[in-house]
Design an enzyme around this catalytic site. Structure first.
Site, mmCIF file in Angstrom:
data_model
loop_
_atom_site.group_PDB
_atom_site.id
_atom_site.type_symbol
_atom_site.label_atom_id
_atom_site.label_comp_id
_atom_site.label_asym_id
_atom_site.label_seq_id
_atom_site.Cartn_x
_atom_site.Cartn_y
_atom_site.Cartn_z
ATOM 1 N N GLY A 290 0.806 -1.210 0.000
ATOM 2 C CA GLY A 290 0.000 0.000 0.000
ATOM 3 C C GLY A 290 0.835 1.254 0.000
ATOM 4 C CG LEU B 95 -0.930 1.682 -3.822
ATOM 5 C CD1 LEU B 95 -2.090 1.264 -4.714
ATOM 6 C CD2 LEU B 95 0.141 0.596 -3.781
ATOM 7 N N GLY C 161 5.451 4.552 -8.819
ATOM 8 C CA GLY C 161 6.196 3.315 -9.019
ATOM 9 C C GLY C 161 5.295 2.100 -9.017
ATOM 10 C CG HIS C 162 3.211 0.932 -5.505
ATOM 11 N ND1 HIS C 162 3.465 2.003 -4.682
ATOM 12 C CD2 HIS C 162 3.750 -0.149 -4.881
ATOM 13 C CE1 HIS C 162 4.100 1.593 -3.602
ATOM 14 N NE2 HIS C 162 4.298 0.295 -3.696
ATOM 15 C CD GLN D 98 7.731 -7.243 3.937
ATOM 16 O OE1 GLN D 98 7.031 -8.139 3.450
ATOM 17 N NE2 GLN D 98 8.225 -6.255 3.197
ATOM 18 C CD GLU E 68 14.849 -3.802 -13.109
ATOM 19 O OE1 GLU E 68 15.421 -2.686 -13.255
ATOM 20 O OE2 GLU E 68 14.924 -4.710 -13.953
ATOM 21 C CE LYS E 69 11.772 1.539 -3.582
ATOM 22 N NZ LYS E 69 12.417 1.080 -2.315
ATOM 23 C CG ASP E 70 11.970 -2.889 -2.777
ATOM 24 O OD1 ASP E 70 12.519 -2.484 -1.747
ATOM 25 O OD2 ASP E 70 10.937 -2.384 -3.231
ATOM 26 C CG LEU F 140 8.862 7.590 -7.689
ATOM 27 C CD1 LEU F 140 7.594 7.412 -8.526
ATOM 28 C CD2 LEU F 140 8.899 8.980 -7.065
#
Length: 282
Positions: free
Chosen positions: A31, A33, A36-37, A61, A148-150, A184
């Protein structure tokens, strides 16, 4: 857009999609958002007939001293955004549905989980792998899309899906950035104005290091310069590392490389990464 909170309702909806012969894409989120989402949603719409988005702030996590209770929750705004984007189904399970009383299973992915954020946040990727495996089993998508940020998370999920023969195409979508280059992130909302202004040092430091490495310069010196640049901007650096883009192990010449960083500015921990061409490495 259909919104469901119970597993039986989710399975009924997915069964209807399958009966119609439709391809299903899943976009897992926590959430809060942002654009990026929504880039993941747009990629999902291109990849499938039906798009399912999950929103679940996963307690497994978050570490004991992390921001689970403060993590932004914007259900109404998120739902409105997803409906306008043409999402078919929003999966909003409560904690007791995801982790009912007596839940005892933990999913751990070796090899790609232990370093980088895995070292800085012990147990984090077990929590990620456990919740994503549940979401995959609940929705049973044909494809699932992650930012891809994560990047380490993406590697963990890909390895898990492959090792467990899940038959799901795990797709990485390029990082979305503000005009000044900052990736973002839902956690950007935590940044005080002065910290937001200084945060641009993170993508700039990675970019400078990547250019040095791609030009055949000394990689370790480039990484040290990036760490120094972040410290000078006011960051407390967790890591700045060059790795193999697939294994997250030691980089090798002529294989895809990835430069990853995590650092804290003010009270906010930011992560970022960029691809690096290693044709001149070593």
């Amino acid at each position: 857009m259909q919104t469901v909170r119970q597993l039986a309702d989710l399975r009924e909806a997915i069964a209807a999609y399958r009966k119609a012969g439709e391809r299903v894409a899943l976009v897992p989120t926590m959430g809060a958002l942002h654009a990026g989402h929504m880039a993941l949603v747009e990629a999902a719409k291109r990849a499938a007939d039906r798009v399912v988005v999950s929103i679940f702030v996963n307690p497994k996590q978050f570490g004991p001293n992390e921001d689970f209770s403060q993590y932004p929750r914007k259900e109404l705004a998120d739902s409105t955004m997803l409906s306008k984007a043409g999402v078919d189904l929003l999966w909003l399970p409560p904690v007791e549905v995801m982790y009912p009383e007596g839940f005892a299973t933990n999913v751990s992915v070796s090899g790609v989980s232990e370093t980088l954020d895995g070292a800085a946040r012990p147990g984090h990727f077990d929590g990620v792998a456990t919740v994503v495996s549940k979401l995959f089993n609940q929705v049973r998508p044909d494809t699932a899309l992650f930012g891809e940020k994560d990047f380490q998370q993406l590697a963990v999920v890909r390895r898990m899906a492959s090792d467990l023969d899940m038959g799901i195409d795990v797709v990485g979508v390029v990082t979305q950035r503000d005009d000044d280059g900052l990736a973002l992130s839902s956690r950007n909302a935590y940044l005080m104005p002065e910290d937001r202004a200084r945060a641009v040092a993170l993508p700039r430091a990675l970019g400078a290091a990547a250019r040095t490495i791609e030009d055949g310069g000394d990689a370790q010196a480039a990484l040290a310069q990036a760490r120094d640049a972040l410290a000078a901007a006011g960051f407390a650096v967790d890591y700045v590392e060059l790795v193999d883009a697939e294994t997250l192990g030691a980089p090798e010449k002529d294989r895809p490389g990835r430069l990853l960083a995590a650092a804290r500015i003010g009270t906010t921990r930011l992560i970022d990464n960029i691809a690096v061409n290693l044709n001149k490495y070593g």
